[in-house]
Scaffold this motif. Sequence first.
Motif, PDB file in Angstrom:
ATOM      1  N   HIS A 188       0.839  -1.200   0.000  1.00 11.32           N
ATOM      2  CA  HIS A 188       0.000   0.000   0.000  1.00 11.32           C
ATOM      3  C   HIS A 188       0.874   1.251   0.000  1.00 11.32           C
ATOM      4  CE1 HIS A 188      -3.096   2.840   1.571  1.00 11.32           C
ATOM      5  NE2 HIS A 188      -3.956   1.989   1.069  1.00 11.32           N
ATOM      6  N   TYR A 189       1.887   1.228   0.839  1.00 19.49           N
ATOM      7  CA  TYR A 189       2.840   2.340   0.977  1.00 19.49           C
ATOM      8  C   TYR A 189       3.534   2.618  -0.357  1.00 19.49           C
ATOM      9  CZ  TYR A 189       7.530   4.083   2.470  1.00 19.49           C
ATOM     10  OH  TYR A 189       8.701   4.761   2.616  1.00 19.49           O
ATOM     11  N   ARG A 190       3.946   1.519  -1.030  1.00 18.03           N
ATOM     12  CA  ARG A 190       4.648   1.691  -2.301  1.00 18.03           C
ATOM     13  C   ARG A 190       3.726   2.193  -3.393  1.00 18.03           C
ATOM     14  NH1 ARG A 190       8.361  -3.620  -3.218  1.00 18.03           N
ATOM     15  NH2 ARG A 190      10.166  -2.918  -2.044  1.00 18.03           N
ATOM     16  N   VAL A 191       2.519   1.620  -3.487  1.00 16.39           N
ATOM     17  CA  VAL A 191       1.609   1.966  -4.576  1.00 16.39           C
ATOM     18  C   VAL A 191       1.136   3.413  -4.453  1.00 16.39           C
ATOM     19  CG1 VAL A 191      -0.769   1.560  -5.343  1.00 16.39           C
ATOM     20  CG2 VAL A 191       0.841  -0.343  -5.204  1.00 16.39           C
ATOM     21  N   ARG A 212      -6.776   0.745 -10.400  1.00 10.89           N
ATOM     22  CA  ARG A 212      -7.338   2.090 -10.515  1.00 10.89           C
ATOM     23  C   ARG A 212      -6.227   3.132 -10.653  1.00 10.89           C
ATOM     24  NH1 ARG A 212     -11.736   4.727 -12.262  1.00 10.89           N
ATOM     25  NH2 ARG A 212     -11.712   6.844 -11.474  1.00 10.89           N
ATOM     26  N   ILE A 213      -5.168   2.954  -9.843  1.00 10.25           N
ATOM     27  CA  ILE A 213      -4.054   3.898  -9.898  1.00 10.25           C
ATOM     28  C   ILE A 213      -3.345   3.794 -11.250  1.00 10.25           C
ATOM     29  CG2 ILE A 213      -1.793   4.447  -8.881  1.00 10.25           C
ATOM     30  CD1 ILE A 213      -2.996   3.558  -6.158  1.00 10.25           C
ATOM     31  N   ALA A 214      -3.149   2.542 -11.711  1.00  8.73           N
ATOM     32  CA  ALA A 214      -2.502   2.342 -13.009  1.00  8.73           C
ATOM     33  C   ALA A 214      -3.333   2.957 -14.133  1.00  8.73           C
ATOM     34  CB  ALA A 214      -2.291   0.842 -13.248  1.00  8.73           C
ATOM     35  N   GLN A 215      -4.656   2.808 -14.026  1.00  9.38           N
ATOM     36  CA  GLN A 215      -5.556   3.352 -15.044  1.00  9.38           C
ATOM     37  C   GLN A 215      -5.488   4.877 -15.092  1.00  9.38           C
ATOM     38  OE1 GLN A 215      -9.659   2.256 -14.252  1.00  9.38           O
ATOM     39  NE2 GLN A 215     -10.398   3.953 -15.520  1.00  9.38           N
ATOM     40  N   GLN A 216      -5.452   5.499 -13.914  1.00 10.11           N
ATOM     41  CA  GLN A 216      -5.346   6.961 -13.862  1.00 10.11           C
ATOM     42  C   GLN A 216      -4.048   7.436 -14.489  1.00 10.11           C
ATOM     43  OE1 GLN A 216      -6.002   7.464  -9.570  1.00 10.11           O
ATOM     44  NE2 GLN A 216      -7.694   8.816 -10.115  1.00 10.11           N
ATOM     45  N   GLN A 217      -2.979   6.626 -14.294  1.00 13.26           N
ATOM     46  CA  GLN A 217      -1.704   7.005 -14.878  1.00 13.26           C
ATOM     47  C   GLN A 217      -1.739   6.839 -16.390  1.00 13.26           C
ATOM     48  OE1 GLN A 217       0.856   4.502 -12.519  1.00 13.26           O
ATOM     49  NE2 GLN A 217       1.487   6.224 -11.259  1.00 13.26           N
ATOM     50  N   ALA A 218      -2.395   5.773 -16.848  1.00 10.77           N
ATOM     51  CA  ALA A 218      -2.468   5.499 -18.285  1.00 10.77           C
ATOM     52  C   ALA A 218      -3.271   6.575 -19.009  1.00 10.77           C
ATOM     53  CB  ALA A 218      -3.087   4.120 -18.527  1.00 10.77           C
ATOM     54  N   THR A 219      -4.315   7.107 -18.359  1.00 13.68           N
ATOM     55  CA  THR A 219      -5.147   8.122 -19.014  1.00 13.68           C
ATOM     56  C   THR A 219      -4.576   9.523 -18.823  1.00 13.68           C
ATOM     57  OG1 THR A 219      -6.509   8.280 -17.027  1.00 13.68           O
ATOM     58  CG2 THR A 219      -7.257   6.770 -18.763  1.00 13.68           C
ATOM     59  N   GLY A 220      -3.425   9.617 -18.183  1.00 12.66           N
ATOM     60  CA  GLY A 220      -2.764  10.920 -18.084  1.00 12.66           C
ATOM     61  C   GLY A 220      -3.177  11.748 -16.890  1.00 12.66           C
ATOM     62  N   THR A 221      -4.155  11.263 -16.099  1.00  9.75           N
ATOM     63  CA  THR A 221      -4.520  12.016 -14.899  1.00  9.75           C
ATOM     64  C   THR A 221      -3.343  11.997 -13.925  1.00  9.75           C
ATOM     65  OG1 THR A 221      -6.575  10.766 -15.171  1.00  9.75           O
ATOM     66  CG2 THR A 221      -6.521  12.406 -13.399  1.00  9.75           C
ATOM     67  N   GLU A 222      -2.649  10.898 -13.928  1.00 10.62           N
ATOM     68  CA  GLU A 222      -1.485  10.752 -13.063  1.00 10.62           C
ATOM     69  C   GLU A 222      -0.209  10.821 -13.896  1.00 10.62           C
ATOM     70  OE1 GLU A 222      -1.202   9.965  -9.577  1.00 10.62           O
ATOM     71  OE2 GLU A 222      -3.202  10.846  -9.672  1.00 10.62           O
ATOM     72  N   PRO A 223       0.900  11.258 -13.310  1.00 11.14           N
ATOM     73  CA  PRO A 223       2.151  11.249 -14.054  1.00 11.14           C
ATOM     74  C   PRO A 223       2.527   9.827 -14.448  1.00 11.14           C
ATOM     75  CG  PRO A 223       2.552  11.634 -11.715  1.00 11.14           C
ATOM     76  CD  PRO A 223       1.063  11.693 -11.930  1.00 11.14           C
ATOM     77  N   ASP A 239       9.815 -11.649  -2.245  1.00  7.09           N
ATOM     78  CA  ASP A 239       9.500 -10.903  -3.467  1.00  7.09           C
ATOM     79  C   ASP A 239       9.741  -9.406  -3.262  1.00  7.09           C
ATOM     80  OD1 ASP A 239       8.355 -10.723  -6.165  1.00  7.09           O
ATOM     81  OD2 ASP A 239       6.719  -9.664  -5.155  1.00  7.09           O
ATOM     82  N   ALA A 240       9.300  -8.882  -2.090  1.00  8.27           N
ATOM     83  CA  ALA A 240       9.463  -7.443  -1.828  1.00  8.27           C
ATOM     84  C   ALA A 240      10.943  -7.087  -1.726  1.00  8.27           C
ATOM     85  CB  ALA A 240       8.731  -7.061  -0.538  1.00  8.27           C
ATOM     86  N   LEU A 241      11.733  -7.970  -1.081  1.00  6.09           N
ATOM     87  CA  LEU A 241      13.161  -7.685  -0.925  1.00  6.09           C
ATOM     88  C   LEU A 241      13.887  -7.772  -2.263  1.00  6.09           C
ATOM     89  CD1 LEU A 241      13.882  -9.569   2.409  1.00  6.09           C
ATOM     90  CD2 LEU A 241      13.932  -7.104   2.043  1.00  6.09           C
ATOM     91  N   ALA A 242      13.374  -8.626  -3.169  1.00  6.19           N
ATOM     92  CA  ALA A 242      14.062  -8.858  -4.444  1.00  6.19           C
ATOM     93  C   ALA A 242      13.690  -7.848  -5.514  1.00  6.19           C
ATOM     94  CB  ALA A 242      13.744 -10.277  -4.936  1.00  6.19           C
ATOM     95  N   SER A 243      12.571  -7.140  -5.338  1.00  6.20           N
ATOM     96  CA  SER A 243      12.091  -6.289  -6.427  1.00  6.20           C
ATOM     97  C   SER A 243      12.132  -4.810  -6.049  1.00  6.20           C
ATOM     98  CB  SER A 243      10.664  -6.679  -6.778  1.00  6.20           C
ATOM     99  OG  SER A 243       9.813  -6.389  -5.693  1.00  6.20           O
ATOM    100  N   PRO A 244      12.260  -3.927  -7.045  1.00  7.54           N
ATOM    101  CA  PRO A 244      12.199  -2.491  -6.773  1.00  7.54           C
ATOM    102  C   PRO A 244      10.751  -2.099  -6.470  1.00  7.54           C
ATOM    103  CG  PRO A 244      12.332  -2.893  -9.125  1.00  7.54           C
ATOM    104  CD  PRO A 244      12.448  -4.224  -8.457  1.00  7.54           C
ATOM    105  N   PRO A 245      10.525  -0.893  -5.888  1.00 11.90           N
ATOM    106  CA  PRO A 245       9.158  -0.459  -5.593  1.00 11.90           C
ATOM    107  C   PRO A 245       8.241  -0.637  -6.797  1.00 11.90           C
ATOM    108  CG  PRO A 245      10.706   1.103  -4.691  1.00 11.90           C
ATOM    109  CD  PRO A 245      11.507   0.075  -5.443  1.00 11.90           C
ATOM    110  N   GLN A 246       6.966  -1.017  -6.528  1.00 10.55           N
ATOM    111  CA  GLN A 246       6.075  -1.482  -7.589  1.00 10.55           C
ATOM    112  C   GLN A 246       5.681  -0.429  -8.618  1.00 10.55           C
ATOM    113  OE1 GLN A 246       3.033  -3.120  -5.116  1.00 10.55           O
ATOM    114  NE2 GLN A 246       3.881  -5.148  -5.309  1.00 10.55           N
ATOM    115  N   VAL A 247       5.221   0.722  -8.185  1.00  9.49           N
ATOM    116  CA  VAL A 247       4.715   1.682  -9.157  1.00  9.49           C
ATOM    117  C   VAL A 247       5.833   2.504  -9.753  1.00  9.49           C
ATOM    118  CG1 VAL A 247       3.410   3.823  -9.383  1.00  9.49           C
ATOM    119  CG2 VAL A 247       2.342   1.817  -8.434  1.00  9.49           C
ATOM    120  N   ARG A 248       6.775   2.924  -8.921  1.00 13.87           N
ATOM    121  CA  ARG A 248       7.829   3.774  -9.401  1.00 13.87           C
ATOM    122  C   ARG A 248       8.701   3.074 -10.411  1.00 13.87           C
ATOM    123  NH1 ARG A 248      11.340   7.995  -6.053  1.00 13.87           N
ATOM    124  NH2 ARG A 248      12.107   6.196  -4.936  1.00 13.87           N
TER     125      ARG A 248
END
Lengths: 200, 200, 200, 200
Positions: A62-65, A132-143, A191-200
């Motif tokens: 949640h914190y990462r997303v 929902r967050i990914a969708q907002q980013q895809a439609t340009g509402t989000e960076p 998985d969290a330790l092995a991967s970079p932050p999810q959205v960024r």
Amino acid sequence: VDRDRIEIFSDAVFAVAITLLILDLRVPDTSGSVINGLADRWPTFAAFGISFVIVGCIWISHYRVFRNVREVDTVLLFLNLALLMTVVLVPFGTSLMAAFVTHADMQSHVAAALFSSILLLMGLSFAAVYMRIAQQQATGTEPATQPRSFVATLRFAVGLVVYALCVGLSFVNAVVVMVLIAAVAVYYIVDALASPPQVR
Amino acid sequence: VDRDRIEIFSDAVFAVAITLLILDLRVPDTSGSVINGLADRWPTFAAFGISFVIVGCIWISHYRVFRNVREVDTVLLFLNLALLMTVVLVPFGTSLMAAFVTHADMQSHVAAALFSSILLLMGLSFAAVYMRIAQQQATGTEPATQPRSFVATLRFAVGLVVYALCVGLSFVNAVVVMVLIAAVAVYYIVDALASPPQVR
Amino acid sequence: VDRDRIEIFSDAVFAVAITLLILDLRVPDTSGSVINGLADRWPTFAAFGISFVIVGCIWISHYRVFRNVREVDTVLLFLNLALLMTVVLVPFGTSLMAAFVTHADMQSHVAAALFSSILLLMGLSFAAVYMRIAQQQATGTEPATQPRSFVATLRFAVGLVVYALCVGLSFVNAVVVMVLIAAVAVYYIVDALASPPQVR
Amino acid sequence: VDRDRIEIFSDAVFAVAITLLILDLRVPDTSGSVINGLADRWPTFAAFGISFVIVGCIWISHYRVFRNVREVDTVLLFLNLALLMTVVLVPFGTSLMAAFVTHADMQSHVAAALFSSILLLMGLSFAAVYMRIAQQQATGTEPATQPRSFVATLRFAVGLVVYALCVGLSFVNAVVVMVLIAAVAVYYIVDALASPPQVR
């Protein structure tokens, strides 16, 4: 930033839910042996540990997303509320699992199925928040950020698939379900330790 | 700053855990004497006071150590989660200690050993959080601050050593362990008042 | 901004109240059937779901209304405290409703009337908070925003009217009241999704 | 600003303590009458209302006093922790008062004296926090603000004097003490509405 308060409210709900897990650990009857009293309740301690890690991992996700969310719309508020409702249900599901896992077949099966279902709903709610967050980013509402790779999506989905399997497996053996759920918790840590932050 | 949310979540967990300690203070049976009812439960009040100070001191240390953190990585998130898990266990350990400290030998020994172990784990988790932050600063990920002096490290380690001793001493006398743990709580208050903030 | 802390305190109270709703969901007696034990307590689960959505919706409204507040005066602090007092009463009203809704006429009527009254008081307190903020904006203490339209005010008032009706209807049929309150919860979700933020 | 986290932690403790007051409101036995069951427990509801207002007023005072603090030193951290410890004790004192106020003389006297003592300790802790902040401002560590007037100090001290009187009066009549404590709660509301923020 607009997202401040949704994070504070969510953090507080996560914190209260994760701390309420402790209410299930009861002090044994003072007339008997402490060790036997605690040993008899081993499922409570196992379930506490598993649920603490699961809620902790969801909080980290949640914190990462939410880190890159700029604008919170009403749909996201309600999806987040649905996620928090499943988080609040986790202590109840944990108590249920711990109380019945060592009982007669049918009772342990139902308890395991209900616990697995709560975790499955939590995973699905989180997926809805994420989409929902990914969708907002895809439609340009989000960076725009680097899109979540197909591999990363698959890695997240592993948990959902195992939770869904666990709902079915509950009617075979509740202890196996508990072990599988613990394995998913460990998997998400790795998985969290092995991967970079999810959205960024 | 990136560290905002880990602090809010941690503060909320500390706050809920420290407030849940009160649930152990129960109103005496209304058919008897209030004073006798409360006096019979003196270990509950002593344990409440000790645990409140211990959790409060760990919160103050957490507050100081995180003040200069700029970037929170996944390892630090999980070490912090481990620390919070031990903090959440404190109310349970406190209840256990309070319920059994005045009981027959073996039961009070086990309860004291479990309470001491939870505090030892809390101290070790905090040390791990501290070392991760110090490591990030040493490798340049974090802004360099004045390194924690050898003396300061020794002063922090005193608590860990006493907690470890208490695990062993539990099997001799539980009341002595409770007194020692109270002494560590007082020691950390004096130490905090006498020393400048830890990381800065 | 001045409003920061009133939001953090309010968020924490909302979060604790919404999470305490879970304490009403109790694990069934381990000597019987899980399914029967849970099914017998269906009103508890229904009431949990309804109250969670109601408190969640009030939080969303609180979040929206406070977004444009710049200065918090003492009257607003106390109106907000009154609102939080009604929010804290919701878990109690929910337990009462769940415990008595399936009981003999008079008992279910009284429980439903008390639950409806708590929700009515919560709605009225929220209206008072909203009007104080609107008044500050009208007198120029707050930056002027687009005034809340007559239609929007009517839409919010629908809930208050239904809650008031429910207090009376409680003495006819408690289950009908529970269904109506659930309908208001759904109505507020639909209304929030259909309308832009309230104050802005 | 440095004071952020002490405010978040304090807000969370205040919020959990004020919400835990609700745990004392129990649903009456479902075999009897709701109205009689609740009416028999009128002291619980009265004590809930009084304690909610008292903790709410202390939060408002805390909010005002900390608004102009720039630097939090270790002494202030510990004084604040002592204040929070008394806040956490309020739900226990409230339960005790509610359980015994209608009982035989001696028991109600002791309960009232303990409740009054907790409130007196809370008032004294708050005064210590306030004086530390005023002292820092006087020595120039903090930005100078308009000094608290003699009249304002007197007005705050009224509560402390009444609480101290209540400890003594407890041994005469517990109901009178409860009424006096309720009067102090109302007095602090009126005082807060009539006066400008304390430190600023």
